[in-house]
Design a protein around this motif. Structure first.
Motif, mmCIF file in Angstrom:
data_model
loop_
_atom_site.group_PDB
_atom_site.id
_atom_site.type_symbol
_atom_site.label_atom_id
_atom_site.label_comp_id
_atom_site.label_asym_id
_atom_site.label_seq_id
_atom_site.Cartn_x
_atom_site.Cartn_y
_atom_site.Cartn_z
ATOM 1 N N ILE A 66 36.452 43.690 47.437
ATOM 2 C CA ILE A 66 37.039 43.449 46.111
ATOM 3 C C ILE A 66 38.286 42.577 46.242
ATOM 4 N N LEU A 67 39.136 42.891 47.207
ATOM 5 C CA LEU A 67 40.374 42.129 47.392
ATOM 6 C C LEU A 67 40.100 40.677 47.776
ATOM 7 N N LEU A 68 38.978 40.446 48.428
ATOM 8 C CA LEU A 68 38.630 39.094 48.875
ATOM 9 C C LEU A 68 37.698 38.360 47.903
ATOM 10 N N ASP A 69 37.332 39.018 46.828
ATOM 11 C CA ASP A 69 36.315 38.480 45.920
ATOM 12 C C ASP A 69 36.793 37.356 45.007
ATOM 13 N N ALA A 103 58.221 34.494 40.588
ATOM 14 C CA ALA A 103 57.683 34.364 39.228
ATOM 15 C C ALA A 103 56.180 34.115 39.241
ATOM 16 N N SER A 104 55.704 33.299 40.187
ATOM 17 C CA SER A 104 54.258 33.048 40.289
ATOM 18 C C SER A 104 53.506 34.324 40.637
ATOM 19 N N HIS A 105 54.095 35.127 41.531
ATOM 20 C CA HIS A 105 53.448 36.392 41.878
ATOM 21 C C HIS A 105 53.356 37.294 40.655
ATOM 22 N N LYS A 106 54.460 37.437 39.948
ATOM 23 C CA LYS A 106 54.463 38.294 38.754
ATOM 24 C C LYS A 106 53.463 37.789 37.707
ATOM 25 N N ALA A 107 53.408 36.477 37.527
ATOM 26 C CA ALA A 107 52.466 35.902 36.550
ATOM 27 C C ALA A 107 51.022 36.164 36.951
ATOM 28 N N SER A 108 50.753 36.199 38.245
ATOM 29 C CA SER A 108 49.375 36.415 38.706
ATOM 30 C C SER A 108 48.831 37.771 38.280
ATOM 31 N N LEU A 109 49.714 38.733 38.119
ATOM 32 C CA LEU A 109 49.276 40.084 37.761
ATOM 33 C C LEU A 109 48.701 40.153 36.346
ATOM 34 N N SER A 110 48.925 39.110 35.554
ATOM 35 C CA SER A 110 48.355 39.096 34.206
ATOM 36 C C SER A 110 47.096 38.235 34.104
ATOM 37 N N LEU A 111 46.691 37.613 35.208
ATOM 38 C CA LEU A 111 45.464 36.813 35.192
ATOM 39 C C LEU A 111 44.243 37.715 35.031
ATOM 40 N N PRO A 112 43.267 37.327 34.222
ATOM 41 C CA PRO A 112 42.078 38.158 34.010
ATOM 42 C C PRO A 112 41.356 38.539 35.317
ATOM 43 N N ALA A 113 41.214 37.599 36.250
ATOM 44 C CA ALA A 113 40.510 37.902 37.503
ATOM 45 C C ALA A 113 41.269 38.950 38.324
ATOM 46 N N VAL A 114 42.581 38.888 38.305
ATOM 47 C CA VAL A 114 43.393 39.855 39.052
ATOM 48 C C VAL A 114 43.327 41.220 38.368
#
Length: 148
Positions: A66-69, A103-114
């Protein structure tokens, strides 16, 4: 004025006839040292995370899948995302991330795939530990990807 070849005042051999006694090896080492010292003082905009994730018993490989998907290419600002097995703990994984900024890391947490990966992984996670925030300076694979 010619100086004889041989040991200089610093004890290093001059390799060029007529060389005024410059210890090239010492000079190069000092120059590299100054460059590294300056680089170490420059604040790195990169943001790093290293953390241990323990899977529920027997689910390490499913969790790793899952983490690598998802593709890092679809993760704006992600410079490196590594998932590794812990060789001494059967159910543990280590995740190492490097981002161009916090900031990029924090923003990634709202991405649909994440968000979707988190929801699929959550039932397989027994716990998190050994989380460390780092300020990466560079390294193999990062220089080519580092923005700016």
């Amino acid at each position: 004025m010619d100086t004889p070849a041989g040991p200089t005042a610093r004890g290093a051999a001059s390799s060029t006839p007529g060389d005024p006694g410059v210890d090239r090896r010492g000079f190069l080492c000092a120059a590299v040292g100054v460059g590294l010292a300056r680089r170490m003082q420059e604040p790195s905009g990169m943001y790093g995370l290293i953390g241990k994730i323990t899977a529920t018993p027997g689910n390490r490989e499913a969790l790793a899948a899952i983490l690598l998907d998802f593709s890092v290419a679809g993760m704006p600002g992600c410079l490196s995302y590594i998932v590794a097995r812990d060789p001494s703990v059967d159910d543990a994984l280590w995740v190492t991330e490097v981002w161009d900024s916090e900031a990029s890391h924090k923003a990634s947490l709202s991405l649909p795939a994440v968000r979707e990966a988190i929801s699929r992984a959550r039932p397989l996670i027994a716990g998190f530990s050994d989380r460390v925030v780092t300020r990466p300076l560079g390294g193999i694979g990062l220089a080519a990807n580092r923005a700016g």
